[in-house]
Every structure is written in structure tokens, then in C-alpha cells.
Design an enzyme around this catalytic site. Structure first.
Site, PDB file in Angstrom:
ATOM      1  N   ARG A  99       0.708  -1.208  -0.085  1.00 27.63           N
ATOM      2  CA  ARG A  99      -0.052  -0.151  -0.054  1.00 27.63           C
ATOM      3  C   ARG A  99       0.839   1.141   0.052  1.00 27.63           C
ATOM      4  O   ARG A  99       0.495   2.163  -0.523  1.00 27.63           O
ATOM      5  CB  ARG A  99      -1.122  -0.014   1.108  1.00 27.63           C
ATOM      6  N   GLN A 112      -8.440  -6.999   0.348  1.00 29.47           N
ATOM      7  CA  GLN A 112      -8.072  -6.911  -0.889  1.00 29.47           C
ATOM      8  C   GLN A 112      -9.173  -6.194  -1.756  1.00 29.47           C
ATOM      9  O   GLN A 112      -9.012  -5.507  -2.585  1.00 29.47           O
ATOM     10  CB  GLN A 112      -7.303  -8.131  -1.603  1.00 29.47           C
ATOM     11  N   ASP A 145      -4.005 -15.680   7.155  1.00 27.21           N
ATOM     12  CA  ASP A 145      -2.783 -16.063   6.702  1.00 27.21           C
ATOM     13  C   ASP A 145      -2.009 -16.925   7.770  1.00 27.21           C
ATOM     14  O   ASP A 145      -1.070 -17.590   7.345  1.00 27.21           O
ATOM     15  CB  ASP A 145      -1.743 -14.995   6.345  1.00 27.21           C
ATOM     16  N   ARG A 181      -5.844 -24.004   0.545  1.00 26.72           N
ATOM     17  CA  ARG A 181      -4.917 -24.192   1.990  1.00 26.72           C
ATOM     18  C   ARG A 181      -5.542 -25.353   3.017  1.00 26.72           C
ATOM     19  O   ARG A 181      -5.095 -25.625   4.029  1.00 26.72           O
ATOM     20  CB  ARG A 181      -4.395 -22.945   2.540  1.00 26.72           C
TER      21      ARG A 181
HETATM   22  C1  S3P Z   1      -4.169  -9.083   2.047  1.00 32.05           C
HETATM   23  C2  S3P Z   1      -5.389  -9.581   2.386  1.00 32.05           C
HETATM   24  C3  S3P Z   1      -5.697 -10.853   2.674  1.00 32.05           C
HETATM   25  C4  S3P Z   1      -4.345 -11.798   2.969  1.00 32.05           C
HETATM   26  C5  S3P Z   1      -3.256 -11.662   2.013  1.00 32.05           C
HETATM   27  C6  S3P Z   1      -2.897 -10.097   2.007  1.00 32.05           C
HETATM   28  C7  S3P Z   1      -3.840  -7.716   1.993  1.00 32.05           C
HETATM   29  O1  S3P Z   1      -6.447 -11.536   1.516  1.00 32.05           O
HETATM   30  O2  S3P Z   1      -4.627 -12.972   2.984  1.00 32.05           O
HETATM   31  O3  S3P Z   1      -2.057 -12.279   2.268  1.00 32.05           O
HETATM   32  O4  S3P Z   1      -2.725  -7.183   1.937  1.00 32.05           O
HETATM   33  O5  S3P Z   1      -4.738  -6.910   1.678  1.00 32.05           O
HETATM   34  P1  S3P Z   1      -7.853 -11.148   1.201  1.00 32.05           P
HETATM   35  O6  S3P Z   1      -8.104  -9.892   1.593  1.00 32.05           O
HETATM   36  O7  S3P Z   1      -8.269 -11.733   0.174  1.00 32.05           O
HETATM   37  O8  S3P Z   1      -8.556 -11.760   2.448  1.00 32.05           O
END
Ligand code: S3P
Length: 431
Positions: free
Chosen positions: A32, A169, A312, A343
Site C-alpha cells: 500500500r 484486497q 494467513d 490451503r
Molecule cells: C491481504 C489480504 C488478505 C491476505 C493477503 C494479504 C492484503 O487477503 O490473505 O495475504 O494485503 O490486503 P484477502 O483480502 O483476500 O482476504
């Protein structure tokens, strides 16, 4: 970063594991900080950035879009980009965060782009970003719900978006488009996912308001801000787990954003003894040092509401359950099926290869704990979190074993094996 399965690594059993660890920077914050500062006015220094494969994919994509980024060790200097290139192909490698956030970023900036990735990323769902972005008027097309993803310039308007999955995300993609849309955009999450985007946008002067699971943004210009990235709790978790299983570990300057500390909730329930020292706030994010000591553990129950803050870390939590006394049940974790590997399946296979018992359910696992596991040869399935969970499981096992495809750790934790082996010095060898 190109992943292949040819690199195997032997992991020794260790009866005792101790040490102090300075972990690499947080992956989510690094992505970010690079992306948002490249789209801001001014120049920012990002210190203690993660230089793992995923964040390098973000750097490479931002450079392909015309951003100037100077790299000196783990310090980045990101120059705000007055005009982005359009009509570009963006290689997101293995990184879901790069692909999903950049889709929203490109839609917001009116950039025409094709986003593609490696085999694992190409199998992951992308309609989950295309659909909410289309509510803002964005023209985003997927390939049968997957990458390649195509973004075409289109005028954006504010909208109310109710997300069906708790995904930082997806939320971030909508917010990055929303700050360029006419009018106001509201995102409502089913459960609170990590909020690094919201925090950074606020620090950069965006018009943003968060109230529980609801975040609202208006059209905003961003000013560059320097970021000192805390260490990644998702990387620290492997060394914290080794402390719980085999000795005493201290992980320093770890990010303690409350949307990320689910591993500590899991520790509380498992009965792991830990303390958080030197709590402080740095750059809008809480940090601290985490001391973990060897603890007898008992089986736990985790449900959907526990999942987002440890998404994670769940493979590692499942491994700890395999070493705990009694049965554990983890449910509401169907999102694990659409990560870098499935997973739920790969964790079950890993625990079975170590000699433990983990039963696959539709949205989680049932784990029958044994206090000791023999070890053996395991596969990473080219998934960094599975590889590092395997390394912890083998270190704590009776005989150790080999990990096939171990190099993928560098996606989120370059130097992982050096750190693991460094702590071996002086440590007693296992049975
Ligand atoms: C992340 C959000 C998570 C996580 C990924 C990093 C991020 O995914 O599993 O390793 O940096 O926004 P999701 O938002 O799809 O759950």
C-alpha cells in the site's frame, strides 16, 4: 519472481529453539505504501519495506505504469507520478494483493491495463473485484472470473458496495477507485478485514471515515507520506510458534494492528504463554515486541468470526493444533481454498506427511492433536505459507525432513531459512 518446485531443503529437528528475531517489513503495508505514494503528490521514503517477491511485483508494476521508485536495501523512495502510462501489461507474479489493489487503482486513474500473473494467481477468483468495481461504473473484465483482468478507462461515480466476503484486497480495490469517483463511495464488510488501506489513506489526507465495518470515501487528492513499516506479524508468527513448541523466542517491533492479531487470540485459547512488551505507535500502526515461551497446548475451536484476523496464520494455527492435546475444530475458513494453494487441502496433506491427523471439511479442519510428530518429507505446493509452516512443523518434529519447493518462502519472507538456521547455533539437536 518465478516459482519452481526443484529446490528442496532439509530441516533438522531441534529439541530447543531460542532467539531474538528482527523480522522483515509487513507485506500488506509495503504494497500500500508503494502504490498509494506513487499516486500521490510529493515524494515519500518507505523504511523497512518488505523486499519479498510479492512487493517486488508491486514495484515492477508501478514502474511499468511510469512511477519512479529508487531502491536502497529495504528503503524505498517513491516519487509521486503526475501522469501514468496507459495501455500497459502488468505482471503481478504470485501476488493477489498486487492484482486486486491495482485493478482498483487503474480503474480510479483511468488507466487501460491488462493484469496477469503466474499459474497460482491465474487460478484465483477475480470476479470478486470486478463486480464491486462495476457498481462504481468501472469497466473491468475478467477471463471467466480469473486473470488476465482487463481494465478500460470509464468515468466513475460513488456507490454503496456491500461485500460478500471479508477481504481487505477487495475492500481496498473499491476504496482506491472510490477516491477518484465523483460522489461518495461506501464499503460495508461482512466482517472487519485488515484496515491498512484506510489508515494510510487517512494519513495521506484522503476524505475517509470508518465506523465499524462501514467505510466511506469521497474524491481525494493524496499527499505523499513517509512510512516506517513495522515487522510483519504473519512472518513473526513462525518464530512465535517455534517459541511455543520448542523454547523461547522474542520477535521485535512487530505490527500489532488489531485487525491482524488473531494469532494472539489463537495463542490465548491454545494456552500459549506470551507477553507483549514495549507497545508503541509508529506511523499510525501499533507495534510491540512479542515474547513467547514453551507451553503445553490444548485443542481449540475457531469459527468464522475468528478467521479474518488470522487468515494467513491459519495453516500455522492448524499445525499448532496438531501438536496440542485433544481435538481442534476450525470452521468458517472457506477463504483458505482460494489462497496461493487450496490451503484446506494442502494443510491436511502437510500435517499427514508430518505424521499427524488433520481431516478436511468443506470450510476448515478437524485436527486430532498428538504431542509429538515423527516428521518426514513434505511439499510446499509452491505456497510460501505452507513452506514456512512445514519448516516449523519439521523443526519441532522427532526426525526433521525435507521440504520440496522451499524457495517460495521468498514471496513474503526472503531470508527465512537463514533466520531459522541462525537460531540453530548453540541449540540442542532433536531426537
Ligand atoms: C491481504 C489480504 C488478505 C491476505 C493477503 C494479504 C492484503 O487477503 O490473505 O495475504 O494485503 O490486503 P484477502 O483480502 O483476500 O482476504
Amino acid at each position: 519472481m518465478l516459482l519452481n518446485g526443484s529446490d528442496a531443503r532439509r530441516i533438522r529437528s531441534q529439541a530447543r529453539f531460542e532467539g531474538e528475531f528482527e523480522l522483515p517489513g509487513d507485506k500488506s503495508i509495503t504494497h500500500r505504501a508503494i502504490m498509494l505514494n506513487a499516486g500521490a503528490e510529493g515524494t515519500a521514503t518507505i523504511a523497512h519495506a518488505l523486499m519479498g517477491g510479492d512487493c517486488l511485483s508491486t514495484c515492477q508494476c508501478m514502474r511499468a505504469l511510469g512511477a519512479e521508485i529508487d531502491i536502497d536495501g529495504d528503503t524505498l523512495c517513491v516519487h509521486g507520478t503526475p501522469r501514468f502510462r496507459t495501455g500497459v501489461n502488468l505482471n503481478c507474479g504470485n501476488s493477489g494483493t498486487t492484482m486486486r489493489l491495482l485493478t482498483g487503482f487503474c480503474a480510479g486513474k483511468g488507466i487501460e491495463a491488462e493484469l496477469f500473473g503466474d499459474e497460482s494467481l491465474s487460478a484465483r477468483p477475480m470476479a470478486r473485484v470486478a463486480s464491486p468495481l462495476s457498481l462504481l461504473g468501472a469497466d473491468v473484465r475478467t477471463t471467466d472470473g480469473h486473470a488476465p483482468v482487463y481494465v478500460m478507462p470509464a468515468p466513475l461515480h460513488g456507490a454503496e458496495v456491500r461485500l460478500s466476503v471479508a477481504s481487505a484486497q477487495v475492500k481496498s480495490a473499491v476504496l482506491l477507485a472510490g477516491i477518484s469517483a465523483e460522489g461518495r463511495t461506501v464499503v460495508v464488510e461482512p466482517q472487519k478485514a485488515r484496515d491498512h488501506t484506510e489508515r494510510l489513506l487517512a494519513a495521506m489526507g484522503a476524505d475517509i471515515r470508518t465506523d465499524g465495518n462501514r467505510t466511506e470515501v469521497g474524491k481525494s487528492r493524496l499527499r505523499a507520506v513517509d512510512v516506517c513499516v513495522p515487522s510483519d506479524i504473519s512472518s513473526a508468527a513462525y518464530f512465535m510458534a517455534l517459541g511455543a513448541l520448542r523454547g523461547r523466542t522474542l520477535c521485535k517491533n512487530v505490527g500489532l494492528n488489531p485487525t491482524r492479531t488473531g494469532i494472539l487470540t489463537a495463542f490465548d485459547r491454545l494456552g500459549v504463554k506470551y507477553s507483549v512488551l514495549n507497545r508503541r505507535v509508529s506511523g499510525g500502526e501499533e507495534t510491540g515486541d512479542i515474547l513467547v515461551e514453551k507451553s503445553p497446548m490444548q485443542g481449540i475451536v475457531l469459527t468464522a468470526e475468528d478467521v479474518p484476523s488470522m487468515i494467513d496464520e491459519l495453516p500455522l494455527v492448524a499445525l499448532l493444533c496438531a501438536y496440542a492435546d485433544g481435538e481442534s475444530r476450525i470452521s468458517g475458513a472457506g477463504e483458505l481454498r482460494v489462497k496461493e494453494s487450496d490451503r484446506i487441502r494442502t494443510v491436511c496433506e502437510l500435517i499427514a506427511a508430518l505424521g499427524g491427523i488433520c481431516i478436511e471439511t468443506e470450510d476448515g479442519f478437524i485436527i486430532r492433536g498428538k504431542k509429538s510428530l515423527p516428521g518426514g518429507d513434505v511439499d510446499s505446493y509452491l505456497d510460501h505459507r505452507i513452506a514456512m509452516t512445514a519448516a516449523v512443523g519439521l523443526t519441532a518434529s522427532e526426525k526433521g525432513g525435507n521440504i520440496r519447493g522451499a524457495g517460495c518462502c521468498a514471496i513474503s519472507f526472503p531470508g527465512f531459512f537463514r533466520m531459522l538456521e541462525g537460531a540453530e547455533k548453540g541449540a540442542g539437536e532433536g531426537a
